[in-house]
Design a protein around this motif. Structure first.
Motif, mmCIF file in Angstrom:
data_model
loop_
_atom_site.group_PDB
_atom_site.id
_atom_site.type_symbol
_atom_site.label_atom_id
_atom_site.label_comp_id
_atom_site.label_asym_id
_atom_site.label_seq_id
_atom_site.Cartn_x
_atom_site.Cartn_y
_atom_site.Cartn_z
ATOM 1 N N ALA A 151 13.534 -8.141 0.289
ATOM 2 C CA ALA A 151 13.495 -7.389 -0.974
ATOM 3 C C ALA A 151 13.607 -5.897 -0.713
ATOM 4 C CB ALA A 151 12.192 -7.676 -1.724
ATOM 5 N N VAL A 152 14.181 -5.212 -1.679
ATOM 6 C CA VAL A 152 14.212 -3.749 -1.705
ATOM 7 C C VAL A 152 13.753 -3.357 -3.099
ATOM 8 C CG1 VAL A 152 15.599 -1.663 -1.482
ATOM 9 C CG2 VAL A 152 16.150 -3.671 -0.095
ATOM 10 N N ASP A 153 12.689 -2.582 -3.155
ATOM 11 C CA ASP A 153 12.112 -2.177 -4.436
ATOM 12 C C ASP A 153 12.145 -0.667 -4.589
ATOM 13 O OD1 ASP A 153 11.211 -4.807 -5.202
ATOM 14 O OD2 ASP A 153 9.621 -4.582 -3.716
ATOM 15 N N ARG A 154 12.257 -0.237 -5.810
ATOM 16 C CA ARG A 154 12.079 1.161 -6.193
ATOM 17 C C ARG A 154 12.972 2.128 -5.437
ATOM 18 N NH1 ARG A 154 6.820 -0.922 -5.883
ATOM 19 N NH2 ARG A 154 6.335 0.206 -3.988
ATOM 20 N N ILE A 155 14.216 1.751 -5.192
ATOM 21 C CA ILE A 155 15.102 2.717 -4.532
ATOM 22 C C ILE A 155 15.473 3.789 -5.550
ATOM 23 C CG2 ILE A 155 17.257 1.448 -4.933
ATOM 24 C CD1 ILE A 155 17.978 2.485 -1.989
ATOM 25 N N VAL A 156 15.349 5.027 -5.128
ATOM 26 C CA VAL A 156 15.620 6.170 -5.988
ATOM 27 C C VAL A 156 16.514 7.130 -5.206
ATOM 28 C CG1 VAL A 156 14.583 8.108 -7.234
ATOM 29 C CG2 VAL A 156 13.362 5.943 -7.088
ATOM 30 N N VAL A 203 11.069 0.875 -1.032
ATOM 31 C CA VAL A 203 10.160 -0.015 -0.329
ATOM 32 C C VAL A 203 10.965 -1.250 0.085
ATOM 33 C CG1 VAL A 203 8.102 -1.467 -0.515
ATOM 34 C CG2 VAL A 203 8.130 0.817 -1.553
ATOM 35 N N PHE A 204 10.958 -1.546 1.383
ATOM 36 C CA PHE A 204 11.669 -2.695 1.953
ATOM 37 C C PHE A 204 10.651 -3.736 2.406
ATOM 38 C CE2 PHE A 204 14.928 0.408 2.026
ATOM 39 C CZ PHE A 204 16.152 -0.231 2.200
ATOM 40 N N THR A 205 10.917 -4.993 2.083
ATOM 41 C CA THR A 205 10.065 -6.098 2.524
ATOM 42 C C THR A 205 10.847 -6.965 3.502
ATOM 43 O OG1 THR A 205 8.924 -6.117 0.401
ATOM 44 C CG2 THR A 205 8.654 -8.067 1.789
#
Length: 134
Positions: free
Chosen positions: A63-68, A116-118
């Motif tokens: 997962a990749v979250d909140r990339i800005v 954030v990377f999982t």
């Protein structure tokens, strides 16, 4: 940023330099700026490098979250990516990843993106495996 030895295993909370590269003309989008996908791949490589060390083996991005994307990267810019372990589960790890650019002729570092990377530690068959204790 931490000045730990390159082979140290990161503890939660410590940012570490994970990758540095130069943005090249082949990495541009049709507008002439560096393609966001290239930048995201640099971040994934950086976090994967740290994740592999923490897991002591193969890992997969799940997962990749909140990339800005905050500001563009230009051809010739030096791109530096830092990763910080923020949590671990039985098989998974989450990393806060930040990328900065520095123009070829300057000293100022400018933050260009964060995410954030999982990752999940996997075995030779591609199945999740427990993280080692350290």
């Amino acid at each position: 940023m931490s000045n730990d030895a390159p082979d140290s295993i990161p503890e939660p909370g410590e940012f570490e330099l994970a990758i540095r590269s130069i943005a090249m003309p082949s990495d541009t989008n049709p507008a002439g700026d560096i393609f966001g996908g290239w930048l995201m791949s640099q971040m994934d490589l950086a976090a994967g490098n740290v994740a592999g060390r923490r897991a002591r083996g193969r890992c997969a991005t799940v997962a990749v979250d909140r990339i800005v994307f905050l500001t563009p990267v230009h051809v010739g810019d030096e791109v530096t990516v830092y990763a910080r372990l923020i949590s671990t589960g039985r098989t998974s790890m989450k990393f806060e990843v930040e990328a900065y650019r520095r123009s070829r002729d300057g000293d100022e570092r400018i933050k260009v993106t964060e995410a954030v990377f999982t990752f999940v530690a996997i075995d030779s068959g591609g199945r999740p495996r427990p993280l080692p204790h350290h």
